[in-house]
Design an enzyme around this catalytic site. Structure first.
Site, PDB file in Angstrom:
ATOM      1  N   ARG A  35      -1.868  13.549  -6.137  1.00 34.64           N
ATOM      2  CA  ARG A  35      -2.985  12.682  -5.780  1.00 34.64           C
ATOM      3  C   ARG A  35      -2.593  11.639  -4.732  1.00 34.64           C
ATOM      4  O   ARG A  35      -3.167  11.573  -3.658  1.00 34.64           O
ATOM      5  CB  ARG A  35      -3.454  11.994  -7.057  1.00 34.64           C
ATOM      6  CG  ARG A  35      -4.682  11.151  -6.915  1.00 34.64           C
ATOM      7  CD  ARG A  35      -5.014  10.567  -8.261  1.00 34.64           C
ATOM      8  NE  ARG A  35      -5.113  11.624  -9.258  1.00 34.64           N
ATOM      9  CZ  ARG A  35      -6.242  11.952  -9.880  1.00 34.64           C
ATOM     10  NH1 ARG A  35      -7.333  11.296  -9.621  1.00 34.64           N
ATOM     11  NH2 ARG A  35      -6.256  12.927 -10.761  1.00 34.64           N
ATOM     12  N   THR A  36      -1.579  10.856  -5.045  1.00 41.39           N
ATOM     13  CA  THR A  36      -1.217   9.760  -4.146  1.00 41.39           C
ATOM     14  C   THR A  36      -0.657  10.288  -2.828  1.00 41.39           C
ATOM     15  O   THR A  36      -0.989   9.796  -1.753  1.00 41.39           O
ATOM     16  CB  THR A  36      -0.204   8.826  -4.834  1.00 41.39           C
ATOM     17  OG1 THR A  36      -0.738   8.437  -6.090  1.00 41.39           O
ATOM     18  CG2 THR A  36       0.069   7.595  -4.004  1.00 41.39           C
ATOM     19  N   LYS A  76      21.288  16.969  -3.395  1.00 44.33           N
ATOM     20  CA  LYS A  76      22.732  17.131  -3.254  1.00 44.33           C
ATOM     21  C   LYS A  76      23.451  15.814  -3.468  1.00 44.33           C
ATOM     22  O   LYS A  76      24.615  15.682  -3.113  1.00 44.33           O
ATOM     23  CB  LYS A  76      23.053  17.690  -1.862  1.00 44.33           C
ATOM     24  CG  LYS A  76      22.443  19.037  -1.581  1.00 44.33           C
ATOM     25  CD  LYS A  76      22.634  19.405  -0.114  1.00 44.33           C
ATOM     26  CE  LYS A  76      21.709  20.561   0.283  1.00 44.33           C
ATOM     27  NZ  LYS A  76      21.454  20.560   1.727  1.00 44.33           N
ATOM     28  N   ARG A  91       7.516   6.644  -2.917  1.00 47.78           N
ATOM     29  CA  ARG A  91       7.262   6.686  -4.358  1.00 47.78           C
ATOM     30  C   ARG A  91       8.621   6.970  -4.996  1.00 47.78           C
ATOM     31  O   ARG A  91       9.318   7.901  -4.585  1.00 47.78           O
ATOM     32  CB  ARG A  91       6.270   7.822  -4.663  1.00 47.78           C
ATOM     33  CG  ARG A  91       6.306   8.377  -6.090  1.00 47.78           C
ATOM     34  CD  ARG A  91       5.702   7.485  -7.134  1.00 47.78           C
ATOM     35  NE  ARG A  91       4.307   7.147  -6.905  1.00 47.78           N
ATOM     36  CZ  ARG A  91       3.279   7.781  -7.484  1.00 47.78           C
ATOM     37  NH1 ARG A  91       3.486   8.815  -8.276  1.00 47.78           N
ATOM     38  NH2 ARG A  91       2.045   7.371  -7.268  1.00 47.78           N
ATOM     39  N   HIS A  97       2.230  -0.750  -8.026  1.00 51.33           N
ATOM     40  CA  HIS A  97       1.575   0.340  -7.302  1.00 51.33           C
ATOM     41  C   HIS A  97       0.406  -0.310  -6.568  1.00 51.33           C
ATOM     42  O   HIS A  97      -0.743  -0.196  -6.980  1.00 51.33           O
ATOM     43  CB  HIS A  97       1.092   1.396  -8.302  1.00 51.33           C
ATOM     44  CG  HIS A  97       0.622   2.673  -7.672  1.00 51.33           C
ATOM     45  ND1 HIS A  97       0.523   2.847  -6.308  1.00 51.33           N
ATOM     46  CD2 HIS A  97       0.214   3.838  -8.215  1.00 51.33           C
ATOM     47  CE1 HIS A  97       0.076   4.072  -6.045  1.00 51.33           C
ATOM     48  NE2 HIS A  97      -0.117   4.687  -7.196  1.00 51.33           N
TER      49      HIS A  97
END
Lengths: 321, 432
Positions: free
Chosen positions: A65-66, A93, A115, A143
């Site tokens: 969504r974001t 890695k 994020r 957020h």
């Protein structure tokens, strides 16, 4: 946006959290976002405000969504958008966040959207790169674009935020959405109530500018807006609450519990929803639900934020550092 | 042997309750005389005379809790680099924690440390050995043999032994060898994924908190076991008022119990974490200001016996990370005295009590030779300007790691010269 240049210059270089914003900053972003809504509703959705600018989406947590909302926002502003798929990159890695940031920074992006599962990750990144950084969710911290899109949704439905009563219900403890919303709603003069089992409330919640309620009936009383939060699956069975059944019984939003709120109260959810856990389907899809509007406002808010941060009136020598 | 006479110094020797202006005569590796009347016999012939007007001489600090990366983490710190940092900080003896790779849990490792210290260190290095093999909290190590080899105490370093029976047996068995069991307590389940002090500040930062009870619950258990076993127990790093009260109660009941506090928990609080500053991520976490004040009071009233640096070098690979992913710990050897002297300059702790907790008490607690300026004692001492202001800067740090909580801090009180067994191991003038 045609009227964007007439708007005041936005004073920040990054958007890391609501905490750093003044009420004026917030209203400015909401005004810009309001204007951006119409762009997405035109047949021709592409503008050239950010033409030639490079946007990198760096998502350490999966988020359909974001991430797609930020991607679409960038594309509608004419930016070149690159998605860093962390699952298949050098991060796997063992490369650290800062090394990844330095590498991306060397490619001279104009804006980085991050994020990350760790609180403070966006702030850390912002210290190390030469471009603007937008926090798209960092651990249980903030957020900010979610809180802004929630505010835009409320403002468009109710006219203004001040003096509204907003009930935030569910897993406050782990929720960055709750923290950003508590900050933003308080900044704009709303009355904020929170409802949750005590195991899902952070220490010191009573000093965070909210009224703490133990039951939905108490919490939803006089509410103009009911915000439901997602309960992560791993927190349902035994660790924080005993079972989904018990949680829904006491804290799931159904028609009966919603009656405690004001008539016409908005029902919101940041998604993705657990139907039957925190919200009944009939409510999620019902007439009071603005959950789809939230998604639409999300694109507009993110367009507004990126435009404000990359305002061409600001000096453009940030890469020379 | 050469004789050096330090004249007109303010001599602070808690071992004899002395804080007076006088002379210290160092003859070879030992102190020949110290005090106001030290010159009764006159200046020995051929002696080097040092005028110490306006300066103080204290017994070299004895740091009871120092983490070093050797063996296994030499990129963070070696015994040699830690000893240089110690010397610059006026620290003449360090008790080295067993959290190395491999762990100091057998005689060979104890001997390795002593050999490396003898060959490379500027200050005295005393190994503390693990209580349990591999620090795993299960099987006891060879207390007797390691004690004979030179281990001065037993501790599982950063780890807490969760099994009460293991702890009981360790305390009982250590008693037979007159050994101190030093323990940091943090309940693993209660602390869970916590990374800073639980409270409003952590809640806003979105960081999982560690409640004070996570420290005090296992501490209370240990104190009960100390009473049960009559073993010598040292609460290595307490940080809360509740813990101080528990220790005071156990002491009041006659248990063979002592306690330490890190300089960080006397100087800083949770607000210093600021915006996710990982250098302030410590274990136990920095607590609230009330807790810091309670620690100062516990030091003042003697509930807390010793101050440690809890020197814990961490590299960029463990600190340049998001806060929740970073390692605990901060270096502290070079700032221990300066930070502690804040308590003296603020009139919170008398100087003689402060030096006792930094030197005399830890020497006594771990059975080490230093910590005093009395005739016959090893000439482990520091010449200090108690008032000279200085600013801590990363560039001046001698430790191989730079993770200091005091970057940019204004401290008052500077070490001018440090002697270990009569040999100058640090001199501010020489600029080394």
């Amino acid at each position: 946006m045609t009227d964007a240049p007439s708007l005041p210059l936005y004073p920040h270089r990054h958007l890391l959290g609501i905490r750093e914003l003044s009420p004026v900053d917030i209203e400015l972003l909401l005004d810009r976002a309001d204007a951006a809504v119409s762009i997405s509703r035109q047949p021709e959705k592409k503008t050239s405000t950010l033409r030639g600018r490079t946007q990198i989406n760096l998502f350490y947590e999966a988020s359909t969504r974001t991430q797609s909302s930020f991607e679409l926002a960038g594309k509608r502003l004419g930016a070149d958008v690159m998605n860093m798929s962390v699952a298949s990159s050098s991060v796997k890695k063992g490369e650290t966040l800062i090394d990844t940031a330095m590498t991306l920074n060397a490619m001279r992006p104009d804006i980085l959207i991050i994020r990350h599962q760790s609180a403070g990750a966006a702030a850390l990144l912002a210290q190390k790169v030469g471009c603007s950084v937008v926090n798209a969710g960092d651990g249980a911290h903030e957020h900010p674009t979610q809180a802004l899109l929630d505010a835009l949704t409320i403002r468009r439905a109710k006219g203004e935020i001040a003096r509204l009563t907003v009930a935030i219900c569910g897993d406050i403890l782990h929720s960055r959405v709750a923290r950003s919303n508590i900050l933003l709603l308080n900044a704009l003069g709303a009355r904020v109530k929170v409802v949750a089992p005590s195991t899902l409330l952070p220490t010191g919640i009573a000093q965070m500018g909210v009224e703490v309620c133990a039951t939905m009936a108490e919490g939803l009383k006089d509410a103009d807006v009911v915000m439901m939060l997602r309960l992560q699956r791993e927190r349902m069975a035994g660790s924080f609450v005993p079972s989904v059944r018990e949680y829904f019984h006491y804290f799931g939003l159904d028609a009966e519990k919603l009656k405690a709120a004001k008539d016409g109260a908005l029902v919101m959810h940041p998604g993705p929803m657990n139907r039957g856990v925190e919200i009944a389907s009939e409510i999620a899809d019902g007439p009071q639900s603005v959950i789809q509007e939230q998604v639409e406002m999300g694109v507009a808010v993110r367009m507004a934020v990126m435009e404000a941060l990359l305002d061409p009136r600001r000096n453009r020598d940030r890469h020379s550092a | 042997m050469t004789v050096t006479v330090f004249q007109h110094a303010r001599i602070v020797d808690p071992s004899r309750g002395i804080d007076e202006t006088g002379t210290i005569i160092v003859d070879g590796k030992k102190i020949a005389a110290a005090g106001a009347s030290a010159l009764n016999q006159g200046v020995p012939e051929g002696a080097m005379i040092v005028d110490c007007r306006g300066k103080a001489i204290i017994p070299g600090l004895v740091d009871g809790r120092v983490f070093i990366g050797e063996p296994g983490g030499e990129h963070r710190e070696t015994i040699a680099s830690a000893s240089l940092a110690a010397a610059a900080g006026g620290v003449t003896s360090i008790v080295m924690m067993p959290d190395t790779d491999p762990v100091i849990d057998n005689v060979a490792l104890v001997e390795f440390v002593l050999r490396a210290a003898r060959d490379t260190a500027q200050v005295n290095v005393f190994p503390a050995a693990a209580i349990t093999k591999g620090l795993e909290g299960r099987e006891m190590t060879e207390f007797g043999l390691m004690r004979e080899a030179g281990a001065v105490a037993f501790t599982d370093g950063r780890r807490t032994i969760s099994n009460a029976l293991t702890m009981r047996r360790a305390l009982t068995y250590a008693r037979d060898f007159g050994a101190v069991v030093a323990h940091e307590t943090q309940d693993r389940d209660l602390a869970s994924s916590g990374v800073m002090n639980e409270g409003l500040y952590a809640s806003w930062l979105g960081l999982p908190g560690i409640p004070r009870e996570a420290e005090t619950i296992p501490l209370e258990r240990d104190l009960m076991l100390a009473r049960l076993t009559r073993g010598a127990y040292h609460a290595a790093k307490i940080s809360t008022e509740m813990s101080a009260q528990a220790v005071a109660r156990a002491k009041g009941e006659g248990a063979n119990v002592t306690a330490g506090v890190s300089i960080n928990h006397l100087s800083l609080n949770e607000n210093d974490v600021g915006e996710y500053r990982t250098f302030f991520r410590l274990s136990p976490p920095l607590r609230a200001e009330d807790d810091r004040l309670a620690m100062v009071e516990a030091l003042r009233n003697g509930t807390v016996d010793i101050i440690v640096s809890s020197h814990d070098p961490q590299d960029v690979d463990t600190k340049r990370l998001p806060f929740a992913d970073a390692a605990d710990g901060a270096i502290g050897l070079e700032t221990l005295l300066g930070a502690a002297l804040r308590l003296y300059h603020n009139d919170e702790i008398p100087l003689i009590r402060l030096i006792e907790a930094l030197s005399t008490a830890p020497a006594r607690l771990f059975g080490l030779p230093g910590g005093r300026l009395s005739p016959g004692a090893p000439a482990d001492l520091a010449l200090v300007d108690l008032d000279e202001p200085w600013i801590v800067s990363e560039a001046g740090i001698r430790s191989r790691s730079k993770n200091t909580c005091f970057e940019g801090a204004r401290l008052q009180g500077k070490v001018l010269q440090t002697l270990v067994s009569g040999r100058t191991v640090f001199s501010a003038q020489a600029g080394n």
